[in-house]
Write an enzyme that holds these catalytic residues in place. Structure first.
Site, PDB file in Angstrom:
ATOM      1  N   SER A 124     -14.369  24.408  74.380  1.00 54.96           N
ATOM      2  CA  SER A 124     -12.930  24.134  74.393  1.00 54.96           C
ATOM      3  C   SER A 124     -12.462  23.736  75.787  1.00 54.96           C
ATOM      4  O   SER A 124     -11.740  22.756  75.962  1.00 54.96           O
ATOM      5  CB  SER A 124     -12.136  25.367  73.942  1.00 54.96           C
ATOM      6  OG  SER A 124     -12.487  25.745  72.643  1.00 54.96           O
ATOM      7  N   ARG A 161      -6.411  27.578  80.614  1.00 52.99           N
ATOM      8  CA  ARG A 161      -6.330  28.687  79.650  1.00 52.99           C
ATOM      9  C   ARG A 161      -5.013  28.634  78.864  1.00 52.99           C
ATOM     10  O   ARG A 161      -4.963  28.967  77.688  1.00 52.99           O
ATOM     11  CB  ARG A 161      -6.525  30.046  80.338  1.00 52.99           C
ATOM     12  CG  ARG A 161      -6.693  31.214  79.348  1.00 52.99           C
ATOM     13  CD  ARG A 161      -7.332  32.429  79.969  1.00 52.99           C
ATOM     14  NE  ARG A 161      -8.716  32.193  80.314  1.00 52.99           N
ATOM     15  CZ  ARG A 161      -9.737  32.257  79.449  1.00 52.99           C
ATOM     16  NH1 ARG A 161      -9.531  32.594  78.207  1.00 52.99           N
ATOM     17  NH2 ARG A 161     -10.958  31.999  79.848  1.00 52.99           N
ATOM     18  N   HIS A 192      -5.512  25.937  76.367  1.00 52.79           N
ATOM     19  CA  HIS A 192      -6.444  26.472  75.371  1.00 52.79           C
ATOM     20  C   HIS A 192      -5.703  27.319  74.331  1.00 52.79           C
ATOM     21  O   HIS A 192      -6.021  27.292  73.139  1.00 52.79           O
ATOM     22  CB  HIS A 192      -7.491  27.327  76.111  1.00 52.79           C
ATOM     23  CG  HIS A 192      -8.467  28.033  75.244  1.00 52.79           C
ATOM     24  ND1 HIS A 192      -8.498  29.401  75.137  1.00 52.79           N
ATOM     25  CD2 HIS A 192      -9.444  27.571  74.432  1.00 52.79           C
ATOM     26  CE1 HIS A 192      -9.471  29.749  74.306  1.00 52.79           C
ATOM     27  NE2 HIS A 192     -10.059  28.668  73.865  1.00 52.79           N
TER      28      HIS A 192
END
Lengths: 207, 207
Positions: free
Chosen positions: A14, A37, A40
């Site tokens: 990812s 993050r 994500h």
């Protein structure tokens, strides 16, 4: 059916995809860890342009996280998103007072939000990092308490989401002389808040 | 400083703003309640075009919610976002097995995600509504279990977020003959999942 079933493999792939698609940028390696993050956790590349990390925020956060940190969150949802294994390795604790009976009572008596009453209570607890993903009123209240000299956190993660007060609550954070990570404008949320604090913790512990 | 401090006032004003800004649409009144609540929780108007509510989803959900519902969530974060007062009024329960020691063990032994092992365990619990905001692997697993005739939920809230498997996991839901609410593509998340289930609960109880 065939699909990737290994959690770390999924996360690594990812982050690769995010890196490939996010295009050019001027972020430092550590800033990038935070921004990736957040993308994500939202699949929303707009965060690349919305996240604002103050100059000393990452260093201040890391220092706090390495010294038995107390983290206060505005919602139980943000609290729930904080990686407990990482927090435990850091010998830290995360708290949220919004559901305490005494907080309900104070909020009702004063005609304020529970989020505000809860932040007021947290004042007594030497909180190192305040994490707000939801409640602009909590952030307004915290700024008042900072201005009054009642708290002096090492970091504010300021990412309340919403249409009434959220953008405004985050606007003047650069006037406070407190390290902060914010999402400009309306966006943010509990998952974004947790992603930011997790990214910071992962800089300090082996996963 | 002056800012709105009454929670219901904040929410009502937020929904007004969302209505003003979202433009024209063909949603029913109940569909709109779901979509507005998701936009409220993300400040992301793209959800207007990404949410797909199957024909019987809302009716099926309401019937389930009015009959002592069991709701299974893929993460504790989604669980935490479900309004507990509304759930209590519905005499419902919400569960998540991802942190159970036996689930850890099964996941490790089989080399699968904890989310998958947890869904497998939930199979025995007559779950009415599965709520997935995070784990594509949980949704893949659920679809396998449905195909094998092992579960027959009244609704799937299918909103895993992410870059590996998330979009794919949601793609063929219309082939299953199970009512669903999904977010097409990569977006979604725990807050989106909780917003959808809360919107459905608020159709069934006074707040």
């Amino acid at each position: 059916m065939s699909y990737i079933k290994n959690p770390m493999e999924i996360e690594n792939r990812s982050f690769e995809i995010i890196g490939e698609e996010m295009g050019s940028h001027n972020f430092s390696e550590e800033e990038l860890k935070i921004i990736k993050r957040v993308i994500h956790t939202t699949a929303d590349f707009e965060y690349k342009n919305l996240i604002d990390i103050s100059k000393t925020a990452i260093e201040s956060a890391k220092e706090a996280l390495k010294n038995n940190p107390t983290i206060y969150t505005d919602t139980n949802m943000a609290l729930s998103g904080i990686n407990k294994r990482a927090l435990e390795k850091l010998n830290g604790k995360a708290i949220c007072y919004v559901n305490l009976p005494e907080v309900h009572v104070e909020a009702k008596e004063k005609g304020i939000t529970r989020s505000m009453a809860a932040v007021h209570k947290a004042c007594a607890d030497n909180v190192d990092i305040f994490v707000f993903g939801n409640a602009p009123t909590a952030l307004f209240k915290l700024k008042e308490l900072i201005a009054e000299g009642k708290v002096n956190p090492k970091l504010i993660v300021a990412v309340p989401v919403g249409f009434v007060g959220a953008a405004e609550s985050k606007e003047d954070l650069d006037q406070l002389n407190i390290p902060y990570i914010r999402v400009k404008g309306r966006k943010g949320g509990s998952t974004v808040a947790a992603a930011i604090i997790n990214a910071l913790m992962y800089m300090c512990v082996e996963r």
